[in-house]
Design a protein around this motif. Structure first.
Motif, PDB file in Angstrom:
ATOM      1  N   GLY A  84       0.742  -1.326  -0.113  1.00 59.63           N
ATOM      2  CA  GLY A  84       0.117  -0.088   0.083  1.00 59.63           C
ATOM      3  C   GLY A  84       0.926   1.252   0.023  1.00 59.63           C
ATOM      4  O   GLY A  84       0.161   2.330  -0.437  1.00 59.63           O
ATOM      5  N   SER A  85       2.053   1.133   0.398  1.00 64.07           N
ATOM      6  CA  SER A  85       2.907   2.477   0.611  1.00 64.07           C
ATOM      7  C   SER A  85       3.224   2.831  -0.688  1.00 64.07           C
ATOM      8  O   SER A  85       3.900   4.162  -0.818  1.00 64.07           O
ATOM      9  CB  SER A  85       4.314   2.123   1.197  1.00 64.07           C
ATOM     10  N   SER A  86       3.117   1.986  -2.011  1.00 64.38           N
ATOM     11  CA  SER A  86       3.245   2.226  -3.349  1.00 64.38           C
ATOM     12  C   SER A  86       2.000   2.858  -4.015  1.00 64.38           C
ATOM     13  O   SER A  86       2.049   3.388  -5.193  1.00 64.38           O
ATOM     14  CB  SER A  86       3.924   1.138  -4.175  1.00 64.38           C
ATOM     15  N   GLY A  87       0.740   2.727  -3.269  1.00 59.85           N
ATOM     16  CA  GLY A  87      -0.312   3.298  -3.753  1.00 59.85           C
ATOM     17  C   GLY A  87      -0.661   4.579  -4.026  1.00 59.85           C
ATOM     18  O   GLY A  87       0.010   5.571  -3.329  1.00 59.85           O
ATOM     19  N   ASP A  88      -1.738   5.194  -4.705  1.00 57.44           N
ATOM     20  CA  ASP A  88      -2.035   6.623  -4.878  1.00 57.44           C
ATOM     21  C   ASP A  88      -2.638   7.126  -3.761  1.00 57.44           C
ATOM     22  O   ASP A  88      -2.474   8.238  -3.307  1.00 57.44           O
ATOM     23  CB  ASP A  88      -2.766   6.621  -6.271  1.00 57.44           C
ATOM     24  N   GLY A  89      -3.652   6.120  -2.980  1.00 53.80           N
ATOM     25  CA  GLY A  89      -4.268   6.597  -1.823  1.00 53.80           C
ATOM     26  C   GLY A  89      -3.465   7.316  -0.809  1.00 53.80           C
ATOM     27  O   GLY A  89      -3.905   8.414  -0.476  1.00 53.80           O
ATOM     28  N   VAL A  90      -2.303   6.688  -0.454  1.00 56.77           N
ATOM     29  CA  VAL A  90      -1.392   7.491   0.581  1.00 56.77           C
ATOM     30  C   VAL A  90      -0.798   8.682   0.129  1.00 56.77           C
ATOM     31  O   VAL A  90      -0.877   9.753   1.035  1.00 56.77           O
ATOM     32  CB  VAL A  90      -0.354   6.577   1.059  1.00 56.77           C
ATOM     33  N   ARG A  91      -0.648   8.708  -1.098  1.00 56.74           N
ATOM     34  CA  ARG A  91       0.174  10.176  -1.570  1.00 56.74           C
ATOM     35  C   ARG A  91      -1.149  11.167  -1.862  1.00 56.74           C
ATOM     36  O   ARG A  91      -1.011  12.287  -1.559  1.00 56.74           O
ATOM     37  CB  ARG A  91       0.595   9.780  -2.941  1.00 56.74           C
ATOM     38  N   LYS A  92      -2.428  10.813  -2.126  1.00 55.03           N
ATOM     39  CA  LYS A  92      -3.407  11.817  -2.042  1.00 55.03           C
ATOM     40  C   LYS A  92      -3.656  12.254  -0.590  1.00 55.03           C
ATOM     41  O   LYS A  92      -3.761  13.466  -0.481  1.00 55.03           O
ATOM     42  CB  LYS A  92      -4.902  11.172  -2.534  1.00 55.03           C
ATOM     43  N   MET A  93      -3.596  11.374   0.509  1.00 52.92           N
ATOM     44  CA  MET A  93      -3.967  11.715   1.839  1.00 52.92           C
ATOM     45  C   MET A  93      -2.696  12.818   2.261  1.00 52.92           C
ATOM     46  O   MET A  93      -3.073  13.608   3.017  1.00 52.92           O
ATOM     47  CB  MET A  93      -3.887  10.510   2.711  1.00 52.92           C
ATOM     48  N   VAL A  94      -1.541  12.452   1.780  1.00 49.05           N
ATOM     49  CA  VAL A  94      -0.281  13.438   2.079  1.00 49.05           C
ATOM     50  C   VAL A  94      -0.620  14.933   1.541  1.00 49.05           C
ATOM     51  O   VAL A  94      -0.584  16.018   2.119  1.00 49.05           O
ATOM     52  CB  VAL A  94       0.894  12.916   1.849  1.00 49.05           C
ATOM     53  N   GLU A  95      -1.168  14.904   0.226  1.00 47.93           N
ATOM     54  CA  GLU A  95      -1.427  15.944  -0.483  1.00 47.93           C
ATOM     55  C   GLU A  95      -2.457  16.834   0.271  1.00 47.93           C
ATOM     56  O   GLU A  95      -2.475  18.053   0.468  1.00 47.93           O
ATOM     57  CB  GLU A  95      -1.629  15.868  -1.976  1.00 47.93           C
ATOM     58  N   TRP A  96      -3.609  16.057   0.592  1.00 45.73           N
ATOM     59  CA  TRP A  96      -4.874  16.693   1.226  1.00 45.73           C
ATOM     60  C   TRP A  96      -4.497  17.297   2.671  1.00 45.73           C
ATOM     61  O   TRP A  96      -4.754  18.540   2.916  1.00 45.73           O
ATOM     62  CB  TRP A  96      -5.821  15.664   1.395  1.00 45.73           C
ATOM     63  N   TYR A  97      -3.513  16.589   3.384  1.00 46.90           N
ATOM     64  CA  TYR A  97      -3.202  16.901   4.643  1.00 46.90           C
ATOM     65  C   TYR A  97      -2.362  18.190   4.681  1.00 46.90           C
ATOM     66  O   TYR A  97      -2.469  19.275   5.264  1.00 46.90           O
ATOM     67  CB  TYR A  97      -2.348  16.044   5.690  1.00 46.90           C
ATOM     68  N   ASP A  98      -1.343  18.103   3.501  1.00 39.33           N
ATOM     69  CA  ASP A  98      -0.273  19.476   3.429  1.00 39.33           C
ATOM     70  C   ASP A  98      -1.296  20.478   2.976  1.00 39.33           C
ATOM     71  O   ASP A  98      -0.880  21.815   3.150  1.00 39.33           O
ATOM     72  CB  ASP A  98       0.531  18.990   2.168  1.00 39.33           C
ATOM     73  N   ALA A  99      -2.216  20.360   2.136  1.00 39.03           N
ATOM     74  CA  ALA A  99      -3.215  21.498   1.721  1.00 39.03           C
ATOM     75  C   ALA A  99      -3.839  22.023   3.044  1.00 39.03           C
ATOM     76  O   ALA A  99      -4.897  22.812   2.686  1.00 39.03           O
ATOM     77  CB  ALA A  99      -3.966  21.016   0.640  1.00 39.03           C
TER      78      ALA A  99
END
Length: 485
Positions: A169-184
């Motif tokens: 899952g660490s390679s998935g898009d989901g965690v990256r979206k969550m990082v971007e949402w949180y950073d925003a």
């Protein structure tokens, strides 16, 4: 968190911000020009040896070989029947039962090693390979003990090898979206995390069977035990139920938390926890039996970890297993599914909440109706094929070499997976914090678990519980035989 921990966490927190253009301008250079120990020219295939090639290990063999950039040189398993499918699929690969013999014989013929054994053997296999300068892919959790996780993390840097833990899952898009949402700033500053699973789906919270069995003829029981204390083989322990016994597995927490805790760990850039608390479920097994057995993981547990965040309030991080779940958020409608039903994550912030399923799949803001209106730019690197590209993510980095552009794009190198694994295993440390007490009957050991009734204070830098010494016996276990790190 120490300054060193914080800097490491922050640097890895930003690793995905590498643009896909980082690979631009890459060109093939012959091996004889670049040279160097462990270097693999991009025009060559990665030569891999795999330890544990049945079940999940068989899936790892297929995934790694399926990248199209790998030659399987050697296969190793202590169970011939479980290994059969992988052995037949790779007839040119040499087959071994003892990983030590394999690594000694094939040292000059391989570049990398994958490890997909029961948890208690991960560290010794990976460490031997890394000391030989071999890149390693290790199934989750990367280690059985906190000490092992720390040693593997340090060894990856010392020996300059490419590492990856098998939490896809660490390679998935989901965690990256969550990082971007949180950073925003979509949910503000995180205050609490809830994570849960319906595991275990194997027996836990039970006494060790009194009667031993004859091991199956295709299983080398002594090699399977490896670092663990000797016990007679018991029915149905292999191939799956070993997960519920502390000598070999790490319970529901070790099995699933590297998948489920990883998204909030990454989103929030966490390091070592500062404390751990726990409560566990028990089962009634008859007169004079208290329902807690030191050999066995509990049937359910609730772990609370606290993380120090300089300049901010501590983060409260909850883990629940055995079917225990947090209270449904008010923002979820009555018939909406929480997480994926049996598993999930909720991050609460000062301005809102977000939720995801196992592996970071299906991230959503709460209420879920908000999700469709999100318009946050993609700033983080996406692994081709997402979680299905986790093996290729490692293979490409191995071919590129330690410190290469591909290395910087790794999803779960030990520099990231190590602190995550240590935090996961902190929960087990709390669960196992017992003292012996006087027997209730002759020759019948009894146990108290006072560590479960207090907050265990953790010195992450020195790997030590500072307020309850008996807990420290579970930071580092003693190996049987001549196994060592």
């Amino acid at each position: 968190m120490s300054k060193k921990d914080k800097n490491s966490s922050n640097s890895r927190r930003d690793f995905m911000k590498t643009s896909a253009t980082a690979l631009a301008g890459f060109y093939i250079v012959p091996r004889h020009v670049l040279g160097g120990p462990g270097f693999i020219a991009p025009s060559d295939k990665l030569r891999v040896a795999s330890v544990g090639v049945g079940g999940m290990g068989g899936g790892d063999v297929r995934g790694i070989y399926g990248t199209g950039k790998v030659d399987m040189i050697a296969l190793c398993d202590v169970d011939d029947s479980r290994a059969k499918q992988s052995v037949e699929a790779h007839p040119k690969a040499k087959y071994y039962k003892d990983f030590r013999v394999m690594l000694e014989n094939e040292e000059n013929n391989i570049d990398a090693v994958s490890v997909s054994t029961p948890d208690h053997m991960h560290a010794v296999i990976a460490m031997m390979a890394m000391k030989m300068g071999k890149h390693v892919y290790v199934q989750k959790p990367m280690a059985h003990d906190i000490y092992e996780a720390r040693m593997l993390t340090e060894a990856a840097s010392k020996y300059k090898v490419v590492t990856q833990m098998g939490n896809q899952g660490s390679s998935g898009d989901g965690v990256r979206k969550m990082v971007e949402w949180y950073d925003a700033g979509l949910i503000g500053e995180a205050t609490k995390v809830y994570s849960w699973t319906n595991r275990p789906v194997w027996p836990q919270g039970i006494p060790w069977p009194e009667k031993g069995q004859t091991p199956p003829k295709d299983l080398d029981w002594d090699l399977w035990l490896g670092t663990a204390p000797y016990k007679d083989y018991v029915e149905n322990l292999v191939p799956f139920n070993w997960r519920g016994w502390w000598d070999y597995g790490t319970g529901a927490l070790g099995d699933m938390a590297c998948h489920i805790m990883e998204p909030p760990f990454r989103v929030l850039g966490l390091g070592y926890p500062k404390s751990a608390e726990c409560s566990v479920g028990s089962v009634y097994v008859g007169e004079f039996q208290q329902g807690y057995f030191p050999e066995s993981c509990p049937p359910s547990s609730h772990i609370t970890l606290r993380f120090d965040r300089p300049g901010k309030e501590d983060l409260e991080f909850h883990w629940m297993d055995g079917g225990i779940q947090p209270t449904r958020p008010e923002e979820l409608e009555a018939n909406e599914q929480m997480g994926d039903g049996g598993n999930g994550v909720i991050i609460e912030g000062t301005k809102g909440k977000m939720m995801c399923s196992t592996y970071g799949i299906n991230p959503q803001l709460l209420p879920t109706s908000k999700t469709k209106d999100i318009n946050v730019p993609e700033t983080l690197y996406r692994v081709p094929k997402g979680d299905q590209g986790h093996y290729a993510n490692w293979v490409e980095a191995c071919i590129g070499g330690y410190g290469s552009k591909e290395f910087d794009l790794l999803s779960s190198p030990f520099s990231v997976a190590g602190p995550l694994t240590e935090s996961v295993l902190m929960g087990n440390l709390a669960i196992r914090s017992y003292d012996y007490r006087a027997p209730r009957k002759e020759n019948q050991n009894q146990f108290d678990y006072p560590g479960r009734g207090i907050k265990l204070l953790w010195d992450g830098e020195n790997m030590k519980i500072t307020n309850f010494e008996p807990a420290n016996q579970f930071v580092k276990r003693q190996y049987q035989g001549d196994y060592s790190l």
